[in-house]
Design a protein around this motif. Structure first.
Motif, PDB file in Angstrom:
ATOM      1  N   HIS A  20       4.137  -1.245   5.630  1.00 55.74           N
ATOM      2  CA  HIS A  20       5.401  -1.681   6.208  1.00 55.74           C
ATOM      3  C   HIS A  20       6.083  -2.726   5.333  1.00 55.74           C
ATOM      4  CE1 HIS A  20       2.538  -4.682   7.684  1.00 55.74           C
ATOM      5  NE2 HIS A  20       3.543  -5.497   7.725  1.00 55.74           N
ATOM      6  N   GLY A  21       5.484  -3.040   4.215  1.00 57.30           N
ATOM      7  CA  GLY A  21       6.068  -3.983   3.281  1.00 57.30           C
ATOM      8  C   GLY A  21       6.613  -3.252   2.081  1.00 57.30           C
ATOM      9  N   ARG A  22       6.513  -3.894   0.947  1.00 56.00           N
ATOM     10  CA  ARG A  22       7.047  -3.311  -0.282  1.00 56.00           C
ATOM     11  C   ARG A  22       5.950  -2.882  -1.250  1.00 56.00           C
ATOM     12  NH1 ARG A  22      10.773  -7.741   0.641  1.00 56.00           N
ATOM     13  NH2 ARG A  22      12.738  -6.853   1.262  1.00 56.00           N
ATOM     14  N   GLY A  23       4.697  -2.937  -0.830  1.00 54.11           N
ATOM     15  CA  GLY A  23       3.586  -2.659  -1.727  1.00 54.11           C
ATOM     16  C   GLY A  23       3.648  -1.303  -2.391  1.00 54.11           C
ATOM     17  N   LEU A  24       3.866  -0.245  -1.617  1.00 55.65           N
ATOM     18  CA  LEU A  24       3.904   1.088  -2.208  1.00 55.65           C
ATOM     19  C   LEU A  24       5.155   1.278  -3.060  1.00 55.65           C
ATOM     20  CD1 LEU A  24       2.496   3.302   0.677  1.00 55.65           C
ATOM     21  CD2 LEU A  24       1.294   2.293  -1.272  1.00 55.65           C
ATOM     22  N   THR A  25       6.236   0.601  -2.706  1.00 59.52           N
ATOM     23  CA  THR A  25       7.450   0.660  -3.525  1.00 59.52           C
ATOM     24  C   THR A  25       7.209   0.013  -4.881  1.00 59.52           C
ATOM     25  OG1 THR A  25       8.821   0.609  -1.541  1.00 59.52           O
ATOM     26  CG2 THR A  25       9.896   0.048  -3.618  1.00 59.52           C
ATOM     27  N   VAL A  26       6.486  -1.113  -4.891  1.00 64.00           N
ATOM     28  CA  VAL A  26       6.142  -1.783  -6.147  1.00 64.00           C
ATOM     29  C   VAL A  26       5.295  -0.858  -7.005  1.00 64.00           C
ATOM     30  CG1 VAL A  26       4.777  -3.671  -7.142  1.00 64.00           C
ATOM     31  CG2 VAL A  26       6.344  -4.132  -5.239  1.00 64.00           C
ATOM     32  N   ILE A  27       4.284  -0.251  -6.408  1.00 60.50           N
ATOM     33  CA  ILE A  27       3.411   0.651  -7.150  1.00 60.50           C
ATOM     34  C   ILE A  27       4.200   1.854  -7.666  1.00 60.50           C
ATOM     35  CG2 ILE A  27       1.425   2.205  -6.965  1.00 60.50           C
ATOM     36  CD1 ILE A  27       0.224   0.092  -5.003  1.00 60.50           C
ATOM     37  N   ASP A  28       5.074   2.409  -6.835  1.00 64.50           N
ATOM     38  CA  ASP A  28       5.894   3.549  -7.228  1.00 64.50           C
ATOM     39  C   ASP A  28       6.774   3.207  -8.428  1.00 64.50           C
ATOM     40  OD1 ASP A  28       6.918   6.250  -6.838  1.00 64.50           O
ATOM     41  OD2 ASP A  28       8.752   5.270  -6.147  1.00 64.50           O
ATOM     42  N   THR A  29       7.272   1.995  -8.459  1.00 60.78           N
ATOM     43  CA  THR A  29       8.149   1.557  -9.543  1.00 60.78           C
ATOM     44  C   THR A  29       7.389   1.322 -10.842  1.00 60.78           C
ATOM     45  OG1 THR A  29       9.662   0.529  -7.959  1.00 60.78           O
ATOM     46  CG2 THR A  29       9.791  -0.244 -10.247  1.00 60.78           C
ATOM     47  N   LEU A  30       6.194   0.749 -10.758  1.00 62.94           N
ATOM     48  CA  LEU A  30       5.476   0.305 -11.956  1.00 62.94           C
ATOM     49  C   LEU A  30       4.491   1.325 -12.531  1.00 62.94           C
ATOM     50  CD1 LEU A  30       4.726  -3.381 -10.909  1.00 62.94           C
ATOM     51  CD2 LEU A  30       6.558  -2.544 -12.412  1.00 62.94           C
ATOM     52  N   ALA A  31       3.946   2.189 -11.701  1.00 64.15           N
ATOM     53  CA  ALA A  31       2.908   3.127 -12.150  1.00 64.15           C
ATOM     54  C   ALA A  31       3.520   4.374 -12.787  1.00 64.15           C
ATOM     55  CB  ALA A  31       2.026   3.532 -10.977  1.00 64.15           C
ATOM     56  N   ASP A  32       2.784   4.977 -13.711  1.00 69.28           N
ATOM     57  CA  ASP A  32       3.197   6.275 -14.254  1.00 69.28           C
ATOM     58  C   ASP A  32       3.001   7.363 -13.206  1.00 69.28           C
ATOM     59  OD1 ASP A  32       3.795   5.136 -16.722  1.00 69.28           O
ATOM     60  OD2 ASP A  32       1.796   5.518 -17.519  1.00 69.28           O
ATOM     61  N   ALA A  33       1.928   7.237 -12.442  1.00 70.89           N
ATOM     62  CA  ALA A  33       1.626   8.166 -11.352  1.00 70.89           C
ATOM     63  C   ALA A  33       0.806   7.403 -10.320  1.00 70.89           C
ATOM     64  CB  ALA A  33       0.842   9.367 -11.866  1.00 70.89           C
ATOM     65  N   TRP A  34       0.871   7.842  -9.058  1.00 70.86           N
ATOM     66  CA  TRP A  34       0.076   7.204  -8.020  1.00 70.86           C
ATOM     67  C   TRP A  34      -0.059   8.167  -6.853  1.00 70.86           C
ATOM     68  CZ3 TRP A  34       1.767   5.813  -3.032  1.00 70.86           C
ATOM     69  CH2 TRP A  34       3.134   5.984  -2.794  1.00 70.86           C
ATOM     70  N   GLY A  35      -1.007   7.874  -5.983  1.00 74.12           N
ATOM     71  CA  GLY A  35      -1.196   8.693  -4.805  1.00 74.12           C
ATOM     72  C   GLY A  35      -1.836   7.899  -3.690  1.00 74.12           C
ATOM     73  N   PHE A  36      -1.660   8.410  -2.480  1.00 79.21           N
ATOM     74  CA  PHE A  36      -2.179   7.757  -1.285  1.00 79.21           C
ATOM     75  C   PHE A  36      -2.676   8.846  -0.357  1.00 79.21           C
ATOM     76  CE2 PHE A  36      -1.500   6.274   3.078  1.00 79.21           C
ATOM     77  CZ  PHE A  36      -2.153   5.059   3.057  1.00 79.21           C
ATOM     78  N   GLU A  37      -3.945   8.758   0.037  1.00 83.31           N
ATOM     79  CA  GLU A  37      -4.531   9.740   0.955  1.00 83.31           C
ATOM     80  C   GLU A  37      -5.202   8.987   2.078  1.00 83.31           C
ATOM     81  OE1 GLU A  37      -7.267  11.427  -1.747  1.00 83.31           O
ATOM     82  OE2 GLU A  37      -5.685  12.096  -3.094  1.00 83.31           O
ATOM     83  N   GLN A  38      -4.991   9.436   3.306  1.00 83.58           N
ATOM     84  CA  GLN A  38      -5.583   8.747   4.444  1.00 83.58           C
ATOM     85  C   GLN A  38      -6.152   9.760   5.427  1.00 83.58           C
ATOM     86  OE1 GLN A  38      -2.963   6.441   7.126  1.00 83.58           O
ATOM     87  NE2 GLN A  38      -4.304   4.737   6.609  1.00 83.58           N
ATOM     88  N   SER A  39      -7.379   9.493   5.856  1.00 83.56           N
ATOM     89  CA  SER A  39      -8.027  10.286   6.890  1.00 83.56           C
ATOM     90  C   SER A  39      -8.673   9.289   7.847  1.00 83.56           C
ATOM     91  CB  SER A  39      -9.073  11.215   6.271  1.00 83.56           C
ATOM     92  OG  SER A  39     -10.156  10.467   5.756  1.00 83.56           O
ATOM     93  N   PRO A  40      -9.218   9.742   8.968  1.00 81.55           N
ATOM     94  CA  PRO A  40      -9.851   8.793   9.890  1.00 81.55           C
ATOM     95  C   PRO A  40     -11.004   8.007   9.259  1.00 81.55           C
ATOM     96  CG  PRO A  40      -9.456  10.869  11.002  1.00 81.55           C
ATOM     97  CD  PRO A  40      -9.140  11.091   9.546  1.00 81.55           C
ATOM     98  N   GLY A  41     -11.669   8.571   8.241  1.00 80.41           N
ATOM     99  CA  GLY A  41     -12.828   7.907   7.666  1.00 80.41           C
ATOM    100  C   GLY A  41     -12.642   7.323   6.280  1.00 80.41           C
ATOM    101  N   ARG A  42     -11.434   7.469   5.710  1.00 78.17           N
ATOM    102  CA  ARG A  42     -11.249   6.977   4.345  1.00 78.17           C
ATOM    103  C   ARG A  42      -9.769   6.849   4.016  1.00 78.17           C
ATOM    104  NH1 ARG A  42     -11.989   9.974  -1.227  1.00 78.17           N
ATOM    105  NH2 ARG A  42     -12.398   8.218  -2.591  1.00 78.17           N
ATOM    106  N   THR A  43      -9.445   5.775   3.338  1.00 73.11           N
ATOM    107  CA  THR A  43      -8.118   5.615   2.752  1.00 73.11           C
ATOM    108  C   THR A  43      -8.317   5.413   1.262  1.00 73.11           C
ATOM    109  OG1 THR A  43      -7.234   4.596   4.757  1.00 73.11           O
ATOM    110  CG2 THR A  43      -5.991   4.259   2.728  1.00 73.11           C
ATOM    111  N   ARG A  44      -7.528   6.124   0.473  1.00 71.54           N
ATOM    112  CA  ARG A  44      -7.642   6.055  -0.991  1.00 71.54           C
ATOM    113  C   ARG A  44      -6.248   5.885  -1.570  1.00 71.54           C
ATOM    114  NH1 ARG A  44      -7.367  10.554  -4.746  1.00 71.54           N
ATOM    115  NH2 ARG A  44      -8.247   9.922  -6.742  1.00 71.54           N
ATOM    116  N   LEU A  45      -6.083   4.830  -2.347  1.00 70.93           N
ATOM    117  CA  LEU A  45      -4.853   4.583  -3.083  1.00 70.93           C
ATOM    118  C   LEU A  45      -5.221   4.499  -4.554  1.00 70.93           C
ATOM    119  CD1 LEU A  45      -1.817   3.642  -3.203  1.00 70.93           C
ATOM    120  CD2 LEU A  45      -2.738   1.334  -3.196  1.00 70.93           C
ATOM    121  N   TRP A  46      -4.497   5.203  -5.401  1.00 68.43           N
ATOM    122  CA  TRP A  46      -4.787   5.154  -6.826  1.00 68.43           C
ATOM    123  C   TRP A  46      -3.483   5.082  -7.603  1.00 68.43           C
ATOM    124  CZ3 TRP A  46      -2.602   8.917  -9.780  1.00 68.43           C
ATOM    125  CH2 TRP A  46      -2.230  10.094  -9.133  1.00 68.43           C
TER     126      TRP A  46
END
Length: 130
Positions: free
Chosen positions: A97-123
């Protein structure tokens, strides 16, 4: 990820309590410096790590793990946790709900976010000089 990456040190695990987030940022910067010479890019990598770790602390559960890998000059940072801590008032998982993913989207060459009930992965990945 389909490209074989070489891990730069062992994954760093911590809970959301204490100074684990600060230590994770420093560790990522130190490991990234093995393949990245540009101090400004290292600042960006540290900032993206801080945003990913903050999301894991705020919205995740369980152990937070940070892994740094590289292939040639391409750097890959991954932050995982045990999945959403709790949903919002509607019972759905909370998203950034902040700007974290926007910052990553702006600065990274590529990124991804996956979420399930047992795991969250941001790269994210960066390639110096790209």
């Amino acid at each position: 990820m389909t490209v074989e990456m070489e891990r730069l040190g062992e994954p760093f695990g911590f809970t959301g309590d204490g100074d684990g987030g600060r230590r994770a940022r420093r560790l990522v910067r130190e490991r990234a410096a093995k393949v990245v010479a540009d101090e400004r890019l290292l600042d960006d990598i540290e900032l993206m790590t801080a945003e990913g770790v903050a999301n894991a602390v705020l919205h995740g559960s369980g152990l937070i793990t940070v892994t740094v890998s590289a292939k040639g000059r391409r750097l890959h940072v991954e932050v995982t946790d045990g999945g959403p801590a709790h949903g919002g008032s509607d019972g759905l998982p909370r998203l950034d709900h902040g700007r974290g993913l926007t910052v990553i989207d702006t600065l990274a060459d590529a990124w991804g976010f996956e979420q399930s009930p047992g795991r969250t992965r941001l790269w994210f990945t960066v390639t110096p000089g790209r």
